[in-house]
Design a protein around this motif. Structure first.
Motif, mmCIF file in Angstrom:
data_model
loop_
_atom_site.group_PDB
_atom_site.id
_atom_site.type_symbol
_atom_site.label_atom_id
_atom_site.label_comp_id
_atom_site.label_asym_id
_atom_site.label_seq_id
_atom_site.Cartn_x
_atom_site.Cartn_y
_atom_site.Cartn_z
ATOM 1 N N GLN A 266 -39.547 22.824 16.868
ATOM 2 C CA GLN A 266 -40.287 21.584 17.081
ATOM 3 C C GLN A 266 -41.718 22.130 16.643
ATOM 4 O O GLN A 266 -42.615 22.370 17.525
ATOM 5 N N TYR A 267 -42.025 22.462 15.497
ATOM 6 C CA TYR A 267 -43.310 23.025 14.981
ATOM 7 C C TYR A 267 -44.584 22.510 15.051
ATOM 8 O O TYR A 267 -45.542 23.164 15.662
ATOM 9 N N LYS A 268 -44.380 20.903 15.230
ATOM 10 C CA LYS A 268 -45.839 20.308 15.204
ATOM 11 C C LYS A 268 -45.974 20.192 16.541
ATOM 12 O O LYS A 268 -47.228 20.634 16.996
ATOM 13 N N SER A 269 -44.993 20.080 17.623
ATOM 14 C CA SER A 269 -45.238 20.031 19.051
ATOM 15 C C SER A 269 -45.564 21.532 19.693
ATOM 16 O O SER A 269 -46.512 21.521 20.419
ATOM 17 N N PHE A 270 -45.017 22.570 18.972
ATOM 18 C CA PHE A 270 -45.702 23.885 19.253
ATOM 19 C C PHE A 270 -46.837 24.107 19.074
ATOM 20 O O PHE A 270 -47.713 24.692 19.849
ATOM 21 N N PHE A 271 -47.356 23.668 17.849
ATOM 22 C CA PHE A 271 -48.925 23.852 17.709
ATOM 23 C C PHE A 271 -49.897 22.977 18.595
ATOM 24 O O PHE A 271 -50.819 23.570 19.058
ATOM 25 N N ILE A 272 -49.330 21.999 18.994
ATOM 26 C CA ILE A 272 -50.173 21.120 19.968
ATOM 27 C C ILE A 272 -50.293 22.099 21.385
ATOM 28 O O ILE A 272 -51.342 22.065 21.981
ATOM 29 N N ALA A 273 -48.958 22.449 21.791
ATOM 30 C CA ALA A 273 -49.063 23.080 23.069
ATOM 31 C C ALA A 273 -49.947 24.511 22.809
ATOM 32 O O ALA A 273 -50.524 24.931 23.964
ATOM 33 N N PHE A 274 -49.525 25.192 21.647
ATOM 34 C CA PHE A 274 -50.236 26.331 21.465
ATOM 35 C C PHE A 274 -51.828 26.284 21.447
ATOM 36 O O PHE A 274 -52.527 26.910 21.858
ATOM 37 N N SER A 275 -52.118 25.148 20.883
ATOM 38 C CA SER A 275 -53.949 25.053 21.066
ATOM 39 C C SER A 275 -54.396 24.818 22.676
ATOM 40 O O SER A 275 -55.385 24.940 23.068
ATOM 41 N N GLY A 276 -53.480 24.039 23.274
ATOM 42 C CA GLY A 276 -53.683 23.783 24.790
ATOM 43 C C GLY A 276 -53.622 24.948 25.482
ATOM 44 O O GLY A 276 -54.083 25.254 26.785
ATOM 45 N N LEU A 277 -52.762 26.220 25.179
ATOM 46 C CA LEU A 277 -52.869 27.300 25.819
ATOM 47 C C LEU A 277 -54.137 28.443 25.569
ATOM 48 O O LEU A 277 -54.310 29.374 26.049
ATOM 49 N N THR A 278 -54.857 28.323 24.412
ATOM 50 C CA THR A 278 -55.860 29.137 24.086
ATOM 51 C C THR A 278 -56.964 29.343 25.067
ATOM 52 O O THR A 278 -57.426 30.279 25.095
ATOM 53 N N GLU A 279 -57.398 27.973 25.647
ATOM 54 C CA GLU A 279 -58.288 27.980 26.830
ATOM 55 C C GLU A 279 -57.957 29.136 27.899
ATOM 56 O O GLU A 279 -58.793 29.766 28.371
ATOM 57 N N PRO A 280 -56.853 28.639 28.663
ATOM 58 C CA PRO A 280 -56.453 29.660 29.710
ATOM 59 C C PRO A 280 -56.208 31.150 29.352
ATOM 60 O O PRO A 280 -56.689 32.062 29.916
ATOM 61 N N ILE A 281 -55.897 31.375 27.949
ATOM 62 C CA ILE A 281 -55.939 32.804 27.758
ATOM 63 C C ILE A 281 -57.282 33.328 27.434
ATOM 64 O O ILE A 281 -57.517 34.346 27.825
#
Length: 388
Positions: A266-281
């Motif tokens: 589910q690549y669209k959902s993946f990109f949304i979740a991925f962007s949400g993890l950039t800050e914690p990283i």
């Protein structure tokens, strides 16, 4: 520093190290930095960390208070005098065990006040008074915590090697499992994500190193390293379906969506979740130096997984699957193809991506032929020598 973790609390100096890291970040807002600075000063005062206070004041992180510095140094001198008296008394009147405990107390005090070199020197003295392998291992864990506070990777690497040598003499499984987490963290911090994933996954059911980080953070690191290190089948078995991960992953924002949307394509959902993890990283002191590298590796994994299903696919279809524009996909894939990360080519006129995945079987066949030719040549040369 507390080498244990039985109470489930993170080691205070590692909490302090993280706050110092956040203070150095330009992407942390000024209001948050006011609170961080107050927390850092309170921690420095609490443990009489005079050397660190002087260093932070010189760097402009804290304001210099000469009277406070003098008070801290006076308390340190007085405490060291008392510790030296206890060591002398133990050596004169008590047994070897008491002597070791007195030296250990001095080691822990130097660690507490942030005197790195003195702490390492005193730990060596304490080691000389130590017989049991388990107690020697505990001293190594103290050294590893010092290394992690100062991000001294040379010290950490040498300490891990030393711990492994000690385990050849014996050692219990609890300490061996703790060492795996320390080594996994070291590997992650030095960009060896594949080995980090392996070590962290091995420790999922035996995790006790709460002195380093919480179990939630441990799962966060495990999932992040596994996604770019494991193949799809292994990821399903070891991460997606792992009960220990399933029990915790929902507590970490965006992590469950990040993992499951990747596995479920589910690549669209993946990109949304991925962007949400950039800050914690970006705000993690171990991961931040590798932020750009990790971002590239994750995108390589997801683009490769998408293209695996096709011999050719339109760029419009791929852009729609990821919820981005065709121009974005064009620019992204061009960089990855040029770097040799993706095995495909772009037909710009037709707007089509054509995959050209290397044939593993054919590559193996060619390598076998090449090695066979090399072996025949060697045999022919050897036969000439024998004939002579």
């Amino acid at each position: 520093m507390d080498g244990g973790g039985e109470d489930g609390k993170q080691q205070p100096h590692l909490v302090l190290a993280n706050k110092l890291f956040l203070l150095s970040r330009s992407d942390v807002d000024d209001l948050a930095k006011v609170d961080l600075r107050a927390d850092v000063l309170a921690a420095v005062k609490s443990d009489d960390m005079a050397a660190l206070y002087e260093s932070l004041a010189a760097d402009g992180v804290l304001e210099m208070d000469a009277a406070l510095l003098a008070e801290m140094r006076a308390r340190i001198d007085e405490e060291i005098r008392k510790l030296d008296e206890k060591i002398a008394d133990a050596e004169e009147n008590l047994g070897e065990s008491e002597v070791r405990e007195a030296h250990l107390a001095k080691s822990l005090y130097f660690i507490r006040v942030g005197e790195k070199e003195k702490a390492l020197e005193q730990l060596k003295v304490t080691e000389g008074k130590t017989v049991a392998v388990g107690q020697k291992m505990d001293l190594v864990f103290y050294t590893l915590q010092i290394g992690l506070f100062y991000m001294d990777f040379d010290l950490i690497s040498k300490s891990i090697d030393k711990a492994k040598n000690l385990f050849e003499e014996g050692g219990d499984w609890e300490r061996k499992n703790r060492l795996k987490v320390y080594e996994g963290l070291y590997c992650m911090a030095t960009r060896n994500f594949k080995k980090a994933a392996s070590l962290l996954l091995d420790s999922i059911s035996t995790f006790t190193t709460y002195e380093l980080f919480t179990y939630d953070t441990f799962i966060f690191y495990t999932v992040l390293t596994s996604v770019i290190s494991l193949d799809r089948v292994s990821l399903k078995q070891k991460v997606v379906d792992a009960p220990e991960i399933l029990a915790v992953i929902g507590k970490v924002p965006h992590l469950s969506e990040f993992l499951n949307s990747l596995y479920n394509c589910q690549y669209k959902s993946f990109f949304i979740a991925f962007s949400g993890l950039t800050e914690p990283i970006k705000l993690d002191r171990y991961l931040q130096p590798h932020f750009r590298y990790y971002m590239r590796e994750v995108r390589t994994v997801v683009y490769s997984q998408f293209l695996e299903s096709y011999k050719s696919v339109t760029m419009e279809a791929m852009a729609a699957a990821f919820g981005v524009t065709v121009d974005f996909i064009d620019q992204e894939l061009s960089r990855f193809i040029a770097a040799g990360k993706l095995h495909c080519k772009i037909d710009k006129v037709a707007g089509v991506l054509e995959t050209n995945r290397p044939d593993a079987r054919n590559a193996f066949y060619q390598a076998t032929i090449k090695q066979g030719d090399f072996l025949l040549n060697r045999i022919q040369k050897l036969s000439r020598v024998i004939d002579l």
